[in-house]
Write an enzyme that holds these catalytic residues in place. Structure first.
Site, PDB file in Angstrom:
ATOM      1  N   GLU A   1       0.872  -1.177   0.000  1.00 57.27           N
ATOM      2  CA  GLU A   1       0.000   0.000   0.000  1.00 57.27           C
ATOM      3  C   GLU A   1       0.910   1.229   0.000  1.00 57.27           C
ATOM      4  O   GLU A   1       1.592   1.509   0.984  1.00 57.27           O
ATOM      5  CB  GLU A   1      -0.870  -0.033   1.254  1.00 57.27           C
ATOM      6  CG  GLU A   1      -2.036   0.922   1.253  1.00 57.27           C
ATOM      7  CD  GLU A   1      -2.875   0.745   2.503  1.00 57.27           C
ATOM      8  OE1 GLU A   1      -3.097   1.741   3.195  1.00 57.27           O
ATOM      9  OE2 GLU A   1      -3.293  -0.400   2.788  1.00 57.27           O
TER      10      GLU A   1
ATOM     11  N   ASP B   1      -5.449   9.486   9.126  1.00 52.73           N
ATOM     12  CA  ASP B   1      -4.193   8.970   9.636  1.00 52.73           C
ATOM     13  C   ASP B   1      -3.820   9.570  10.978  1.00 52.73           C
ATOM     14  O   ASP B   1      -4.109  10.738  11.265  1.00 52.73           O
ATOM     15  CB  ASP B   1      -3.070   9.253   8.630  1.00 52.73           C
ATOM     16  CG  ASP B   1      -3.250   8.472   7.350  1.00 52.73           C
ATOM     17  OD1 ASP B   1      -3.402   7.242   7.448  1.00 52.73           O
ATOM     18  OD2 ASP B   1      -3.257   9.078   6.263  1.00 52.73           O
TER      19      ASP B   1
ATOM     20  N   TYR C   1     -11.237  -3.229   2.846  1.00 56.70           N
ATOM     21  CA  TYR C   1     -10.379  -2.815   3.961  1.00 56.70           C
ATOM     22  C   TYR C   1     -11.271  -2.652   5.181  1.00 56.70           C
ATOM     23  O   TYR C   1     -12.085  -1.738   5.243  1.00 56.70           O
ATOM     24  CB  TYR C   1      -9.704  -1.491   3.599  1.00 56.70           C
ATOM     25  CG  TYR C   1      -8.625  -1.003   4.551  1.00 56.70           C
ATOM     26  CD1 TYR C   1      -8.816  -0.940   5.923  1.00 56.70           C
ATOM     27  CD2 TYR C   1      -7.402  -0.566   4.061  1.00 56.70           C
ATOM     28  CE1 TYR C   1      -7.828  -0.481   6.779  1.00 56.70           C
ATOM     29  CE2 TYR C   1      -6.399  -0.100   4.903  1.00 56.70           C
ATOM     30  CZ  TYR C   1      -6.625  -0.065   6.258  1.00 56.70           C
ATOM     31  OH  TYR C   1      -5.653   0.400   7.106  1.00 56.70           O
TER      32      TYR C   1
END
Length: 243
Positions: free
Chosen positions: A29, A40, A154
Site C-alpha cells: 500500500e 491517519d 479494507y
C-alpha cells in the site's frame, strides 16, 4: 505493508519498496503524500509531511512505482485522498496509474455513491477501487459496500485514526467473519496492528493484514533493513497462523 512515498526521503523509497517485496509482501500500500490526511494518526501524518517537504507529488509517486514495476511484480495499491487525484485530473490519473503498474486505489474519503462519475471511471478501468468498512457500518450498508467491492475490502479494526495499538478488540474476529460471509472479495484488516502476534491473530480469520504506523516507525529508526526485517517477522507469524 503501508509506506508513504518519499519518506524518509524520496531516494529511500525504491530500496524500501524492494525490501517489502523481498520480505514477503503480497500487496504494498503506497501512500501519496497529502497535507490533510484526516484518516491517519500522528506517525503517518508526520511521514506525509516530511515527504511533502521534499516536494513529493502524485506524479512522483507514479514515477517511482513505474520504476519499481521493472524490478518486481508485487501488487501495489495507492492510498490517497480525493484532493491529490482531482488536482492531478481523473482523466489523466486512470491511464497513468495503469501504465505505472497500479492494481488498485484506496480513496479514504470517497464513500460508495459519493461520486457516481468518478466511481464509473474506475469501474470502466482495470483499477480496483478499494472500499472501507468500519465497526460502526450498519449491516445493510456493509452488504451494499461488499456488493460494489473490487480487489478487497479494507476493514477498520478500530474507530479513530491509524496508529499502532497494544491490543485488538475482542469482537474483531466475529465482525470480520460476518463481513466475509457477505463479501465475494477478500477482507483485509488494518488500523492498530503493530506486532507479529497481532498479525497472526488477524490472519487466522481475515484474508489479509495491513500494517502501517508500526512499519513507518521502524523505517524511521532503521530504514530499508528494518522494513525488511519487520516484513519477514510479520510474514512468518501470519503463515504460521494460517497453516
Amino acid at each position: 505493508p503501508y509506506l508513504t512515498c518519499g519518506f524518509p526521503e524520496p531516494s529511500a523509497t525504491p530500496a524500501i519498496l524492494d525490501a517489502l517485496a523481498e520480505g514477503g509482501a503480497d500487496i504494498i500500500e503506497l501512500g501519496v503524500p497529502f497535507s490533510d490526511p484526516v484518516a491517519d494518526g500522528p506517525t503517518i501524518q508526520r511521514s506525509s509531511q516530511i515527504a511533502l517537504e521534499h516536494g513529493v507529488t502524485l506524479a512522483d509517486t507514479l514515477r517511482i512505482l513505474g520504476e519499481f514495476r521493472k524490478r518486481h511484480d508485487t501488487a501495489v495499491v495507492l492510498f490517497t485522498y480525493l484532493n491529490p487525484l482531482l488536482r492531478y485530473g481523473v482523466e489523466r490519473f486512470v491511464p497513468d496509474a495503469v501504465s505505472a503498474g497500479v492494481h488498485g486505489v484506496l480513496l479514504t474519503d470517497l464513500p460508495v455513491g459519493g461520486d457516481d462519475e468518478l466511481e464509473a471511471a474506475f469501474a470502466a478501468s482495470p483499477l480496483r477501487l478499494i472500499r472501507l468498512v468500519a465497526p460502526t457500518t450498519p449491516p445493510e450498508r456493509a452488504r451494499a459496500i461488499a456488493a460494489n467491492a473490487r480487489g478487497f475490502i479494507y476493514y477498520i479494526a478500530r474507530m479513530g485514526v491509524t496508529g499502532a495499538s497494544s491490543e485488538l478488540r475482542a469482537s474483531l474476529i466475529d465482525e470480520v467473519a460476518a463481513l466475509r460471509a457477505v463479501s465475494d472479495v477478500p477482507v483485509a484488516v488494518g488500523f492498530g496492528i503493530s506486532t507479529p502476534e497481532q498479525a497472526a491473530l488477524v490472519a487466522g480469520v481475515a484474508d489479509g493484514v495491513i500494517v502501517g504506523s508500526a512499519l513507518i516507525a521502524a523505517i524511521e529508526g532503521g530504514g530499508a533493513a528494518a522494513a525488511r526485517e519487520m516484513m519477514r517477522s510479520m510474514r512468518l507469524a501470519m503463515d504460521g497462523a494460517t497453516r
